[in-house]
Design an enzyme around this catalytic site. Sequence first.
Site, PDB file in Angstrom:
ATOM      1  N   GLU A 121      20.342  -3.858  15.201  1.00  0.00           N
ATOM      2  CA  GLU A 121      21.235  -2.830  15.778  1.00  0.00           C
ATOM      3  C   GLU A 121      22.143  -3.465  16.845  1.00  0.00           C
ATOM      4  O   GLU A 121      21.722  -4.387  17.553  1.00  0.00           O
ATOM      5  CB  GLU A 121      20.317  -1.772  16.421  1.00  0.00           C
ATOM      6  CG  GLU A 121      20.991  -0.620  17.122  1.00  0.00           C
ATOM      7  CD  GLU A 121      19.958   0.330  17.785  1.00  0.00           C
ATOM      8  OE1 GLU A 121      18.759  -0.043  17.903  1.00  0.00           O
ATOM      9  OE2 GLU A 121      20.370   1.423  18.187  1.00  0.00           O
ATOM     10  N   LYS A 149      24.487   6.368  13.725  1.00  0.00           N
ATOM     11  CA  LYS A 149      23.130   6.781  14.127  1.00  0.00           C
ATOM     12  C   LYS A 149      23.082   8.263  14.477  1.00  0.00           C
ATOM     13  O   LYS A 149      23.794   8.726  15.377  1.00  0.00           O
ATOM     14  CB  LYS A 149      22.695   5.926  15.327  1.00  0.00           C
ATOM     15  CG  LYS A 149      21.245   6.093  15.751  1.00  0.00           C
ATOM     16  CD  LYS A 149      20.919   5.086  16.859  1.00  0.00           C
ATOM     17  CE  LYS A 149      19.455   5.074  17.240  1.00  0.00           C
ATOM     18  NZ  LYS A 149      19.170   4.020  18.262  1.00  0.00           N
ATOM     19  N   CYS A 167      17.305   2.214  14.036  1.00  0.00           N
ATOM     20  CA  CYS A 167      16.245   2.217  15.039  1.00  0.00           C
ATOM     21  C   CYS A 167      15.521   3.563  15.147  1.00  0.00           C
ATOM     22  O   CYS A 167      14.818   3.948  14.246  1.00  0.00           O
ATOM     23  CB  CYS A 167      16.799   1.747  16.379  1.00  0.00           C
ATOM     24  SG  CYS A 167      15.485   1.025  17.411  1.00  0.00           S
TER      25      CYS A 167
END
Length: 272
Positions: A40, A112, A145
């Site tokens: 990330e 995200k 994540c």
Amino acid sequence: MTKIGYVQLAPVLGDSSPTIGIIDGLADEFQEADLVVLPELCNSGYNFTSIDQARATAEDAQNGPFVQYLHSLCIKHNQHIVAGINELAEDGKPYNTAVLLGPNGHIGKYRKLHLFLNEKDIFAPGNLGLPVFDLGFCKLGMLICFDWIFPETWRALTLKGADIVCHPANLVIPGLCQRAIPVHALMNRIFIVTANRVGQEGDLTFTGLSTMANPKGEVLCQAPETGNHVAVVDVDIALAHDKMITPRNHVIADRRPEEYTELTRTVPGEHP
Ligand code: ACM
């Protein structure tokens, strides 16, 4: 067989050039991979103290210098790369994004959905849904994540046909996600590649242990907790097409969605 891999490293905060140097030093180790996943926010580091600091290192997801560098690797190695980047979007906001690149350039991106802790002060929440890209040799989805803790994300990508979920990460809670990855892989009968970072930024220590898991819930390989690390493994993507967990149980077709309507109801609450 398809060769999939991860690169574990410590991106440098605020400057993509030294990180490009680190990746270049590791490139020989992943050159034969058909698909490789990087952590990330690889072009910028993670622990920003302001939106302005994040914006200063953010770049365009198609033409930014870090993305262009990764594209040059895709051409050189004839491979696909998924990497987390700090994206400066058309709306002027930074997004925590994963890009999918191939020899012909930018294929797609994911922003995200579930921002972790102080990321909520820095990044705009994802607004591109959960896309799945058909690369011919596999159907690929991306999560970033902290998205890992939401089982709905893995299931939604599976229902959209993903064989493999590429998961760039900057994990900080020791061990939790790494234990969950093979379980998400098993429950959805998919491949997962989690490319985590290592190193320290301020009070944050990143936890390494990048992990690949197969649709049987087996850990194919796991990196050490610290240090740069590359792994490439041979997999048979077709294993993800077999959703039978017993001769009479299909993990998708046996579901009872009419009993799960709660899943799409919004729960009111504080989400500061
Ligand atoms: C995280 O989502 N980077 C913990």
